[in-house]
Design a protein around this motif. Structure first.
Motif, PDB file in Angstrom:
ATOM      1  N   GLU A  64       0.836  -1.195   0.000  1.00 35.19           N
ATOM      2  CA  GLU A  64       0.000   0.000   0.000  1.00 35.19           C
ATOM      3  C   GLU A  64       0.875   1.251   0.000  1.00 35.19           C
ATOM      4  N   PHE A  65       0.212   2.388  -0.243  1.00 31.80           N
ATOM      5  CA  PHE A  65       0.897   3.670  -0.202  1.00 31.80           C
ATOM      6  C   PHE A  65       0.960   4.160   1.247  1.00 31.80           C
ATOM      7  N   GLU A  66       2.015   4.903   1.552  1.00 29.66           N
ATOM      8  CA  GLU A  66       2.145   5.485   2.881  1.00 29.66           C
ATOM      9  C   GLU A  66       2.649   6.921   2.769  1.00 29.66           C
ATOM     10  N   ALA A  67       2.137   7.778   3.642  1.00 33.02           N
ATOM     11  CA  ALA A  67       2.531   9.185   3.656  1.00 33.02           C
ATOM     12  C   ALA A  67       3.868   9.333   4.376  1.00 33.02           C
ATOM     13  N   VAL A  68       4.760  10.097   3.762  1.00 37.28           N
ATOM     14  CA  VAL A  68       6.048  10.377   4.385  1.00 37.28           C
ATOM     15  C   VAL A  68       5.980  11.682   5.170  1.00 37.28           C
ATOM     16  N   THR A  69       5.194  12.653   4.658  1.00 41.79           N
ATOM     17  CA  THR A  69       4.963  13.919   5.349  1.00 41.79           C
ATOM     18  C   THR A  69       3.463  14.148   5.462  1.00 41.79           C
ATOM     19  N   ALA A  70       3.096  15.173   6.220  1.00 42.12           N
ATOM     20  CA  ALA A  70       1.677  15.500   6.389  1.00 42.12           C
ATOM     21  C   ALA A  70       1.038  15.881   5.053  1.00 42.12           C
ATOM     22  N   PHE A  71       1.814  16.470   4.160  1.00 40.64           N
ATOM     23  CA  PHE A  71       1.300  16.869   2.857  1.00 40.64           C
ATOM     24  C   PHE A  71       0.859  15.664   2.033  1.00 40.64           C
ATOM     25  N   GLY A  72       1.495  14.513   2.239  1.00 40.03           N
ATOM     26  CA  GLY A  72       1.174  13.330   1.448  1.00 40.03           C
ATOM     27  C   GLY A  72       0.090  12.458   2.037  1.00 40.03           C
ATOM     28  N   LYS A  73      -0.451  12.831   3.191  1.00 43.03           N
ATOM     29  CA  LYS A  73      -1.453  11.985   3.843  1.00 43.03           C
ATOM     30  C   LYS A  73      -2.710  11.828   2.985  1.00 43.03           C
ATOM     31  N   GLY A  74      -3.196  12.940   2.440  1.00 39.59           N
ATOM     32  CA  GLY A  74      -4.398  12.875   1.614  1.00 39.59           C
ATOM     33  C   GLY A  74      -4.194  12.057   0.351  1.00 39.59           C
TER      34      GLY A  74
END
Length: 278
Positions: A64-74
């Motif tokens: 799966e995809f995972e966010a590295v920063t808060a910007f990538g969470k969405g």
């Protein structure tokens, strides 16, 4: 390890048909294939970058995809809801990593996958919040004195949380632009892909002056203006209160002395005239 890099430059929306202005950002996708014991065990790591900072990744080991920063969470949440996209990424372990590994053994890497990777991520970029994104700034003024004995005051106009980076900040004194004593800091990146900026004004404020920090930005329909007016300094207020207290004490002592004088005058016996006694 096999590494492919694809960069995408976008145009500012609304520039079509006229002069084309390139947007000031770089969007990158890096696909890494990690091989263990030939192709017996393969791991795909697909990483997405914005302005040289990774914000989201796909790891085949997790699936799966995972966010590295808060910007990538969405983005990570949206990508994980797309079952077809997840299946495609999981299949890339075979038709991208293993395929290109075998191609490397016999000659140059086939460019078919590179084209697919670039086109897919460019189309994804057009629908993401990166292109055309706007964040409105917040503006505040902070006064300070570097030297208490100096008449100069440092005024800092602090602009936070704006995007894109292009911004215009100016100082006004009584409605007129100030140019002398103005110094601009560098735009600093925040962790949420926004920027902050400080613009300094060194001046000698007088009572009645009005200083204004004016900010213009693409996210604003009208400029933001924040005002600051000088007030009496602490030393001036201290001197004023000292004078008032001294005056009150002086009046009290004067009243006490006058009262004692009257009492002493009443207590003194009156001597009869000498002529009457004879």
């Amino acid at each position: 390890m096999l590494l492919l890099l694809a960069g995408a430059l976008a145009r500012i929306p609304g520039s079509e048909g006229g002069k084309e202005t390139p947007a000031h950002f770089l969007y990158q996708g890096k696909a890494e294939c990690h091989f263990f014991n030939g192709t017996r065990r393969v791991r795909l790591l697909e990483r997405l970058f914005y302005d040289q900072q990774e914000f989201v990744r796909f790891d085949s080991a997790r699936g799966e995809f995972e966010a590295v920063t808060a910007f990538g969470k969405g983005d990570a949440e949206a990508f994980n809801r797309d079952k077809r996209l997840l299946q495609d990424r999981k299949a890339e372990v075979d038709y991208f990593c293993r395929y290109n590994y075998e191609a490397l053994q016999g000659g140059p890497v086939i460019g078919r996958r590179v084209h697919h990777f670039c086109q897919h991520n460019y189309e994804g970029l057009q629908g993401s919040p990166v292109v055309g994104r706007r964040a409105k700034p917040t503006v505040s003024i902070s006064p300070t004195k570097l030297d208490p004995t100096s008449p100069n005051t440092i005024l800092l106009c602090i602009v936070r949380g704006f995007y894109p980076v292009e911004i215009e900040v100016r100082w006004l004194k009584n409605g007129r632009p100030e140019e002398e004593g103005v110094a601009f800091g560098e735009e600093l990146q925040n962790g949420d892909w926004t920027y902050q900026l400080q613009v300094m004004l060194e001046t000698q404020p007088q009572r009645g002056d009005v200083y204004t920090c004016q900010v213009e930005h693409a996210s604003l329909e009208a400029p933001i203006t924040v005002q600051w007016e000088p007030r009496s300094s602490n030393s001036a207020r201290s001197k004023l209160w000292t004078g008032i207290v001294a005056a009150v004490i002086g009046v009290i002592f004067f009243a006490m002395g006058f009262s004692l004088h009257l009492k002493s005058k009443k207590a003194t016996p009156i001597q009869p005239p000498t002529a009457l006694m004879n």
